[in-house]
Design a protein around this motif. Structure first.
Motif, PDB file in Angstrom:
ATOM      1  N   THR A 276      50.164  62.130 -27.616  1.00 18.39           N
ATOM      2  CA  THR A 276      48.606  62.887 -27.808  1.00 18.39           C
ATOM      3  C   THR A 276      49.060  63.741 -27.866  1.00 18.39           C
ATOM      4  OG1 THR A 276      48.673  63.214 -25.281  1.00 18.39           O
ATOM      5  CG2 THR A 276      47.086  61.077 -25.787  1.00 18.39           C
TER       6      THR A 276
ATOM      7  N   GLU B  20      46.626  57.884 -15.942  1.00 16.65           N
ATOM      8  CA  GLU B  20      45.646  57.690 -17.194  1.00 16.65           C
ATOM      9  C   GLU B  20      46.502  57.140 -18.621  1.00 16.65           C
ATOM     10  OE1 GLU B  20      47.554  62.174 -17.552  1.00 16.65           O
ATOM     11  OE2 GLU B  20      46.018  62.623 -15.836  1.00 16.65           O
TER      12      GLU B  20
ATOM     13  N   ARG C   9      46.643  54.964 -21.087  1.00 18.13           N
ATOM     14  CA  ARG C   9      45.096  53.182 -21.518  1.00 18.13           C
ATOM     15  C   ARG C   9      45.882  51.829 -21.860  1.00 18.13           C
ATOM     16  NH1 ARG C   9      41.044  54.355 -26.036  1.00 18.13           N
ATOM     17  NH2 ARG C   9      42.879  55.092 -27.279  1.00 18.13           N
TER      18      ARG C   9
ATOM     19  N   ASP D 176      45.188  58.340 -25.754  1.00 19.54           N
ATOM     20  CA  ASP D 176      43.787  59.373 -25.353  1.00 19.54           C
ATOM     21  C   ASP D 176      42.427  58.792 -26.069  1.00 19.54           C
ATOM     22  OD1 ASP D 176      44.562  61.016 -27.686  1.00 19.54           O
ATOM     23  OD2 ASP D 176      43.198  62.045 -26.539  1.00 19.54           O
ATOM     24  N   ASP D 177      41.495  58.417 -25.483  1.00 21.67           N
ATOM     25  CA  ASP D 177      40.165  57.314 -25.884  1.00 21.67           C
ATOM     26  C   ASP D 177      39.303  58.435 -27.089  1.00 21.67           C
ATOM     27  OD1 ASP D 177      39.128  58.813 -24.468  1.00 21.67           O
ATOM     28  OD2 ASP D 177      38.465  56.963 -23.194  1.00 21.67           O
ATOM     29  N   LYS D 178      39.671  59.684 -26.717  1.00 21.21           N
ATOM     30  CA  LYS D 178      38.996  61.127 -27.398  1.00 21.21           C
ATOM     31  C   LYS D 178      39.259  61.318 -28.514  1.00 21.21           C
ATOM     32  CE  LYS D 178      40.756  65.000 -25.175  1.00 21.21           C
ATOM     33  NZ  LYS D 178      40.991  63.909 -24.150  1.00 21.21           N
ATOM     34  N   ASN D 179      40.157  60.420 -29.057  1.00 17.80           N
ATOM     35  CA  ASN D 179      40.661  61.487 -30.592  1.00 17.80           C
ATOM     36  C   ASN D 179      41.018  59.826 -30.963  1.00 17.80           C
ATOM     37  OD1 ASN D 179      40.483  63.834 -30.487  1.00 17.80           O
ATOM     38  ND2 ASN D 179      42.903  63.248 -28.956  1.00 17.80           N
ATOM     39  N   ASP D 180      40.001  58.870 -30.855  1.00 16.31           N
ATOM     40  CA  ASP D 180      40.206  57.682 -32.286  1.00 16.31           C
ATOM     41  C   ASP D 180      39.237  57.334 -33.370  1.00 16.31           C
ATOM     42  OD1 ASP D 180      41.157  55.685 -29.701  1.00 16.31           O
ATOM     43  OD2 ASP D 180      39.904  55.487 -28.803  1.00 16.31           O
TER      44      ASP D 180
ATOM     45  N   LYS E 112      38.580  60.755 -34.241  1.00 12.63           N
ATOM     46  CA  LYS E 112      40.248  61.373 -35.735  1.00 12.63           C
ATOM     47  C   LYS E 112      40.594  60.454 -36.246  1.00 12.63           C
ATOM     48  CE  LYS E 112      39.179  65.568 -33.921  1.00 12.63           C
ATOM     49  NZ  LYS E 112      40.292  66.569 -33.095  1.00 12.63           N
TER      50      LYS E 112
END
Ligand code: SAM
Length: 509
Positions: A42, A317, A319, A396-400, A402
């Motif tokens: 990540t 953590e 995924r 991480d799903d936060k940056n899917d 981008k």
């Protein structure tokens, strides 16, 4: 022979495969399986591939990890022209291809220090001098704590068939023509030798079958695999010794099914192995137990164990995403001991949980059927599901969002290429940070959706008929346009039902 090739085949391009083991998130999951501290995919990484062939793996990974920088070299300029063309078509700015030999790349001034250096399908096909150059490259360019991935043909798995390859080369070298002719003629000669009842074939189990299989395999692959001047299967211990010169220690196999002893060895074999203290000898002896013929090794420069708590936290953590249709999930898995049943009560809950979308282990642990399995069985289930290719570790799903920008551009470039080519069979997933196998027809169906064509089968038939191509049913070309269109409609219905929902969850649409 041209002077720059050192006896390596250059007149025939290699196949355009994507190799999942090179994916940073996959390498890290393997390291996590051994509770070892590593880089985190990540975070921005610098990643290098030595001998990248036509550059598909590096291109896919660059698109799926736009926050990282990817460097790759292959001394065959035709490979690099193709690799750069795809990167340009995709507008990828984080990928840098070089047509340098390993020796030239060693002193390339623009290179950063790398977190990961990979070489897939290289080590067994180059000279000892080039192997030394690669070790020097890793010593110079791999960061402390970094990973090196290397695959190679291994012993004793190749012991009985190695003489087959030797004669292939010898028979091939009798002909001055091109590589395809050399290959064809050498295979003819070996066929005749077998017909003449050479005792080698009787005394060497599996060799006759292997020769038979060559007839159906991709010729470019066979030429690169067998018709180079160098071809060296290795004992693991010897590779580990050479890599130790770059301060590397063997960490584990990148093939996650190798992590599950129960699939590969009987209890007696495991007990025997556990008596061997020396790690290199133990791993080499394991190769005798499973008769290993191809190894995918991960080495580390400074392996530090993760504390139990941190290791658990990292697992939780992580995924995971399903990359197959839930209803078609196989019920068996093949390891060194042959086929084993995948127990429904262990694998079912994970497959069911992931069928509705990617999830972290922590989220899945809240499901009673998964909580009941306990920690060790849950981890083993995930190693088996990922190792079999049914499930992928994710970023991480936060940056899917981008990542989606770069994978969209890249996947469109690959799909446009599929109008006239079957070569590239993988798309980049912004969810996993890796590649997903997608065949030409599926790519064209996805392209039709992207272009908002109301009738996808008709769109695909238009492309095929313009090129004078027809579909095959049971290996036989389908005759009329109506029959071809009907076949495309059947395939499209299967695509809509089984594949599209998976592709949507993996962010390919
Ligand atoms: C068997 S192919 C594997 C390609 C790619 N890694 C893959 O798995 O698709 C080996 C590649 O190594 C390249 N190669 C061989 N010797 C090399 C050298 N000395 N320097 C740079 N590239 C080399 C070849 O051109 C070829 O593309």
């Amino acid at each position: 022979m041209s002077s720059w090739t050192s006896g390596y085949v250059s007149e025939v391009a290699y196949t355009a495969g994507f190799y999942r083991e090179l994916t940073p998130a996959m390498l890290e999951l393997a390291a996590l399986g051994k509770s070892t501290l590593t880089t985190q995919a990540t975070q921005p990484l610098a990643v290098c591939e030595l001998g990248c062939g036509r550059g598909v793996s590096t291109n896919v990974l660059a698109a799926a990890n736009p926050h990282s920088q990817f460097y790759a070299t292959d001394f065959n300029p035709a490979h690099i022209v193709e690799a750069r063309a795809l990167a340009n078509a995709a507008g990828s700015k984080n990928v840098h291809f070089f047509d340098s030999s390993f020796a030239e790349f060693l002193d390339e001034p623009s290179l950063p220090q790398f977190d990961i250096i990979s070489l897939h399908g290289i080590l067994s096909w180059i000279s000892e001098e080039n192997r030394r150059t690669i070790v020097a490259f890793i010593a110079k360019h791999l960061k402390t704590g970094g990973l090196a991935y290397v695959s190679y043909n291994s012993l004793p798995g190749w012991a009985s068939a190695a003489p087959l390859r030797r004669l292939m080369m010898e028979f091939g070298s009798l002909h001055a023509e091109g590589a395809f002719t050399k290959l064809g003629k050498s295979l003819d000669m070996l066929g005749k030798l077998k017909e003449a009842n050479a005792r080698y074939f009787q005394a060497s189990p599996g060799v006759a079958e292997r020769l038979e299989k060559f007839k159906t395999q991709n010729k470019n692959y066979l030429i690169h695999e067998f018709m180079n001047e160098d071809w060296h299967p290795f004992y693991h211990k010897d590779v580990a010794r050479e890599f130790s010169e770059a301060k590397l220690n063997f960490l584990c196999s990148a093939h996650l099914l190798d992590h599950v002893d129960a699939l590969n060895m009987t209890e007696a074999q495991r007990n025997f192995l556990n008596e061997i203290e020396d790690a290199g000898l133990r791993e080499t002896t394991r190769d005798y137990i499973v008769n290993q013929q191809f190894r995918r090794d991960i080495f580390i420069k400074g392996g530090v164990p993760l504390g139990l708590f941190t290791a658990r936290e990292r697992w939780q953590e992580t995924r995971f995403a399903l990359s197959i249709n839930r209803a078609d999930a196989p019920t068996k898995v093949t390891g060194g001991l042959g086929e084993a049943a995948m127990q429904t009560e262990v694998y079912g809950p994970f497959l069911d949980a992931l069928a509705s979308g990617p999830k972290t282990l922590k989220t899945m642990q809240a499901i009673p059927a998964i909580a009941e399995l306990g920690w060790a069985r849950s981890i083993q289930a995930l190693l088996v599901l990922v190792g079999s290719g049914h499930v992928q570790p994710c970023l991480d799903d936060k940056n899917d969002g981008k990542r989606r920008e770069s994978t969209r551009r890249f996947n469109r470039a690959v799909m446009e290429n599929a109008r006239h080519s079957t070569d590239i069979q993988a798309l980049a997933s912004p969810i996993t940070g890796g590649g997903i196998g997608v065949d030409r027809f599926e790519q064209l169906f996805l392209l039709a959706r992207l272009n908002k064509h109301a009738d996808a089968p008709a769109f695909v038939w238009q492309i095929l008929s313009t090129l004078g191509q027809r579909l095959l049913r049971d290996g036989v070309p389908i005759e009329t346009p109506e029959q071809n269109l009907e076949e495309l409609r059947t395939r499209h219905a299967t695509f809509l039902e089984k594949r599209l929902p998976v592709f949507e969850q993996l962010g390919l649409t």
